[in-house]
Scaffold this motif. Structure first.
Motif: not given
Length: 249
Positions: A89, A91-94, A98-99
């Protein structure tokens, strides 16, 4: 020690898996060695992705998977898994950083502050995939190739021993493709296990040290030129295929 005498690091014994009472994998037996980039090829629906998930214990299965002689499911922290991009996904705000930091969670623990060593590992991984300058960019704003490079960076930051990648070259640009191949080659030369599900038979003859041709069962395993023989391909695909045409594409 010659490659043929090198003991296998990953042993798959009588591995079977089913979805909704339909058998997808049938008694797979494989021995895979470190130092090689190994490709898994076969037609759509052959069970290639299921093979990786069964190795990780993510789908119901029977059989045994050993990493260096010990059950793999007891040491999953040693495994980096890169799924198909379609399963993510974006669209996840990361952010990109962060990832990649997620690759350090197993070493750090949930809700604990990341150490200086973890921060350095993330920086080194992002520099390796040439994305350090985009570390603050939301991952959803990246191109497909850049997104794939982020997930490769996460696996590098994890400092795993076994790397399992599901279609990492699908839909990416040439620059990202070349960079990823170089990274996988370096990992293999460092003694890591590298297994890649791949769809392009022409590339498979050139980019992998060894192939596993799969269609619910292992049709053939070994050097690409030996595996991709017409009789093996007919068994796997149900039709005669012209590999020279794939190579020229």
């Amino acid at each position: 020690m010659s490659q043929s005498l090198t003991p296998p690091v990953l042993q798959v014994q009588q591995l079977s898996a089913s979805y909704r009472d339909r058998e997808v994998l049938q008694g797979l037996n494989l021995q895979l060695r470190a130092g090689q980039v190994i490709g898994v090829v076969g037609p759509n629906g052959a069970g290639k992705s299921t093979f990786l998930k069964a190795i990780l214990g993510l789908v119901p299965h029977h059989g045994e998977v050993l990493w260096r002689g010990t059950s793999l499911t007891s040491q999953l922290q040693r495994v980096a898994y890169v799924p198909q991009r379609a399963q993510v996904d974006f669209d996840y705000p990361a952010t990109v950083e962060d990832v990649v930091l997620m690759g350090r969670v197993a070493r750090t623990g949930w809700l604990r502050r990341f150490s200086a060593a973890s921060q350095q590992a993330v920086k080194a991984a992002l520099e390796r995939v040439e994305l350090w300058d985009l570390r603050s960019r939301p991952i959803g704003e990246l191109s497909g190739g850049q997104q794939q490079r982020v997930f490769i960076a996460r696996s590098l930051a994890q400092e795993a021993e076994l790397f399992l990648l599901d279609e990492p070259f699908a839909g990416i640009d040439r620059r990202s493709e070349g960079l990823l191949y170089a990274i996988l080659r370096d990992l293999a030369q460092q003694g890591h296990g590298v297994i890649v599900v791949h769809h392009d038979l022409g590339q498979a003859t050139q980019q992998f040290d060894e192939l596993v041709l799969l269609n619910q069962r292992v049709i053939a395993q070994g050097h690409p030129r030996l595996v991709l023989q017409p009789d093996h391909l007919a068994q796997a695909y149900g039709a005669r295929l012209d590999i020279t045409r794939h190579e020229a594409a």
